[in-house]
Design a protein around this motif. Structure first.
Motif, PDB file in Angstrom:
ATOM      1  N   GLU A   1       3.335   5.349 -16.455  1.00 35.97           N
ATOM      2  CA  GLU A   1       3.837   4.123 -15.845  1.00 35.97           C
ATOM      3  C   GLU A   1       3.544   4.102 -14.347  1.00 35.97           C
ATOM      4  OE1 GLU A   1       7.888   1.434 -15.563  1.00 35.97           O
ATOM      5  OE2 GLU A   1       7.756   3.021 -17.065  1.00 35.97           O
ATOM      6  N   CYS A   2       3.685   5.231 -13.700  1.00 38.02           N
ATOM      7  CA  CYS A   2       3.391   5.304 -12.265  1.00 38.02           C
ATOM      8  C   CYS A   2       1.907   5.076 -11.992  1.00 38.02           C
ATOM      9  CB  CYS A   2       3.840   6.644 -11.683  1.00 38.02           C
ATOM     10  SG  CYS A   2       5.625   6.777 -11.514  1.00 38.02           S
ATOM     11  N   GLU A   3       1.067   5.568 -12.871  1.00 38.38           N
ATOM     12  CA  GLU A   3      -0.378   5.348 -12.722  1.00 38.38           C
ATOM     13  C   GLU A   3      -0.678   3.855 -12.773  1.00 38.38           C
ATOM     14  OE1 GLU A   3      -4.324   6.084 -12.047  1.00 38.38           O
ATOM     15  OE2 GLU A   3      -2.699   7.545 -11.979  1.00 38.38           O
ATOM     16  N   GLN A   4      -0.091   3.165 -13.737  1.00 39.84           N
ATOM     17  CA  GLN A   4      -0.310   1.725 -13.867  1.00 39.84           C
ATOM     18  C   GLN A   4       0.275   0.986 -12.664  1.00 39.84           C
ATOM     19  OE1 GLN A   4       1.312  -0.072 -17.394  1.00 39.84           O
ATOM     20  NE2 GLN A   4       0.535  -2.081 -16.874  1.00 39.84           N
ATOM     21  N   LEU A   5       1.474   1.368 -12.261  1.00 40.17           N
ATOM     22  CA  LEU A   5       2.135   0.728 -11.129  1.00 40.17           C
ATOM     23  C   LEU A   5       1.333   0.911  -9.848  1.00 40.17           C
ATOM     24  CD1 LEU A   5       4.607  -0.828 -10.164  1.00 40.17           C
ATOM     25  CD2 LEU A   5       5.785   1.358  -9.891  1.00 40.17           C
ATOM     26  N   LYS A   6       0.802   2.088  -9.645  1.00 41.57           N
ATOM     27  CA  LYS A   6      -0.013   2.362  -8.463  1.00 41.57           C
ATOM     28  C   LYS A   6      -1.168   1.383  -8.383  1.00 41.57           C
ATOM     29  CE  LYS A   6      -3.096   5.819  -6.515  1.00 41.57           C
ATOM     30  NZ  LYS A   6      -3.802   7.062  -6.760  1.00 41.57           N
ATOM     31  N   GLY A   7      -1.884   1.220  -9.485  1.00 45.34           N
ATOM     32  CA  GLY A   7      -3.006   0.293  -9.506  1.00 45.34           C
ATOM     33  C   GLY A   7      -2.587  -1.148  -9.285  1.00 45.34           C
ATOM     34  N   ASN A   8      -1.489  -1.541  -9.923  1.00 46.52           N
ATOM     35  CA  ASN A   8      -1.007  -2.915  -9.766  1.00 46.52           C
ATOM     36  C   ASN A   8      -0.600  -3.202  -8.322  1.00 46.52           C
ATOM     37  OD1 ASN A   8      -1.387  -3.339 -12.494  1.00 46.52           O
ATOM     38  ND2 ASN A   8       0.768  -3.130 -13.026  1.00 46.52           N
ATOM     39  N   LEU A   9       0.061  -2.253  -7.682  1.00 47.34           N
ATOM     40  CA  LEU A   9       0.480  -2.443  -6.291  1.00 47.34           C
ATOM     41  C   LEU A   9      -0.722  -2.519  -5.355  1.00 47.34           C
ATOM     42  CD1 LEU A   9       3.578  -0.079  -6.281  1.00 47.34           C
ATOM     43  CD2 LEU A   9       3.606  -2.571  -6.015  1.00 47.34           C
TER      44      LEU A   9
ATOM     45  N   ALA B   1       4.080   5.576  -5.688  1.00 46.78           N
ATOM     46  CA  ALA B   1       3.914   5.625  -7.146  1.00 46.78           C
ATOM     47  C   ALA B   1       2.904   6.715  -7.518  1.00 46.78           C
ATOM     48  CB  ALA B   1       3.465   4.271  -7.690  1.00 46.78           C
ATOM     49  N   GLY B   2       1.848   6.843  -6.735  1.00 54.13           N
ATOM     50  CA  GLY B   2       0.860   7.890  -6.984  1.00 54.13           C
ATOM     51  C   GLY B   2       1.445   9.285  -6.818  1.00 54.13           C
ATOM     52  N   GLU B   3       2.277   9.455  -5.785  1.00 47.14           N
ATOM     53  CA  GLU B   3       2.935  10.743  -5.570  1.00 47.14           C
ATOM     54  C   GLU B   3       3.890  11.075  -6.715  1.00 47.14           C
ATOM     55  OE1 GLU B   3       4.820  10.583  -1.740  1.00 47.14           O
ATOM     56  OE2 GLU B   3       2.926  10.217  -0.711  1.00 47.14           O
ATOM     57  N   LEU B   4       4.645  10.085  -7.168  1.00 49.20           N
ATOM     58  CA  LEU B   4       5.571  10.294  -8.274  1.00 49.20           C
ATOM     59  C   LEU B   4       4.813  10.636  -9.548  1.00 49.20           C
ATOM     60  CD1 LEU B   4       8.423  10.381  -9.344  1.00 49.20           C
ATOM     61  CD2 LEU B   4       8.342   7.897  -9.609  1.00 49.20           C
TER      62      LEU B   4
ATOM     63  N   THR C   1       0.837  -1.199   0.000  1.00 47.59           N
ATOM     64  CA  THR C   1       0.000   0.000   0.000  1.00 47.59           C
ATOM     65  C   THR C   1       0.869   1.246   0.000  1.00 47.59           C
ATOM     66  OG1 THR C   1      -1.703  -1.237   1.192  1.00 47.59           O
ATOM     67  CG2 THR C   1      -1.882   1.167   1.225  1.00 47.59           C
ATOM     68  N   SER C   2       1.943   1.219   0.785  1.00 46.78           N
ATOM     69  CA  SER C   2       2.867   2.352   0.835  1.00 46.78           C
ATOM     70  C   SER C   2       3.527   2.584  -0.524  1.00 46.78           C
ATOM     71  CB  SER C   2       3.925   2.092   1.906  1.00 46.78           C
ATOM     72  OG  SER C   2       4.893   3.116   1.902  1.00 46.78           O
ATOM     73  N   ALA C   3       3.971   1.497  -1.166  1.00 45.08           N
ATOM     74  CA  ALA C   3       4.595   1.622  -2.485  1.00 45.08           C
ATOM     75  C   ALA C   3       3.611   2.172  -3.501  1.00 45.08           C
ATOM     76  CB  ALA C   3       5.133   0.262  -2.938  1.00 45.08           C
TER      77      ALA C   3
END
Length: 143
Positions: A104-112, A53-56, A47-49
């Motif tokens: 990429e960060c948007e996708q990563l946020k959702g995946n995490l 990713a969302g902040e980035l 959740t933290s990661a």
């Protein structure tokens, strides 16, 4: 520093023990956090990661927007100069890079977040499945 040098700095020379390890790894095969041999899970890091990713993603979009505003009017003020075309090329390149990071960060946020949810549900399901199982304890051994 070349990629090879950086690789050796992180992982050590070929054939040696790696210089980099997971923070939760004790160094003993099969031993998780604390060397107990048990895998411990917490959705907190996932959740933290995801939040990071969302902040980035937000910072990349803000930077892209600020960069664009900083170049407003430059083309008109530099009309006829050969550097104007080069500057526009650099601007476009950076805008594309920042947009790619944002996406990429948007996708990563959702995946995490998905992993955090799935792992949490899996852990809850596993705990529930063991509630009806009797585990022998010291009192059972004395019988």
């Amino acid at each position: 520093m070349t990629n090879s040098e950086r690789w050796q700095e992180l992982f050590g020379p070929t054939g040696d023990e790696p210089a980099m390890r997971l923070a939760s790894a004790s160094g003993e095969p099969g031993a998780g956090a604390g060397g107990t041999g048990r895998l411990k899970y917490s959705k907190g890091p996932w959740t933290s990661a995801s939040g990071t990713a969302g902040e980035l993603r937000t910072r990349a979009e803000t930077s892209r927007s600020v960069l664009g505003r900083g170049h407003e009017g430059v083309a008109a003020g530099a009309a006829g100069l050969s550097s104007a075309a080069a500057l526009k090329s650099v601007l476009t390149s950076w805008e594309e890079r920042l947009q790619a990071v944002r996406d990429e960060c948007e996708q990563l946020k959702g995946n995490l977040l998905t992993v955090a949810k799935e792992m949490g549900e899996s852990e809850t399901g596993t705990k529930a499945s063991f509630k009806g199982v009797h585990v022998a304890d010291k009192a059972d051994e004395k019988r």
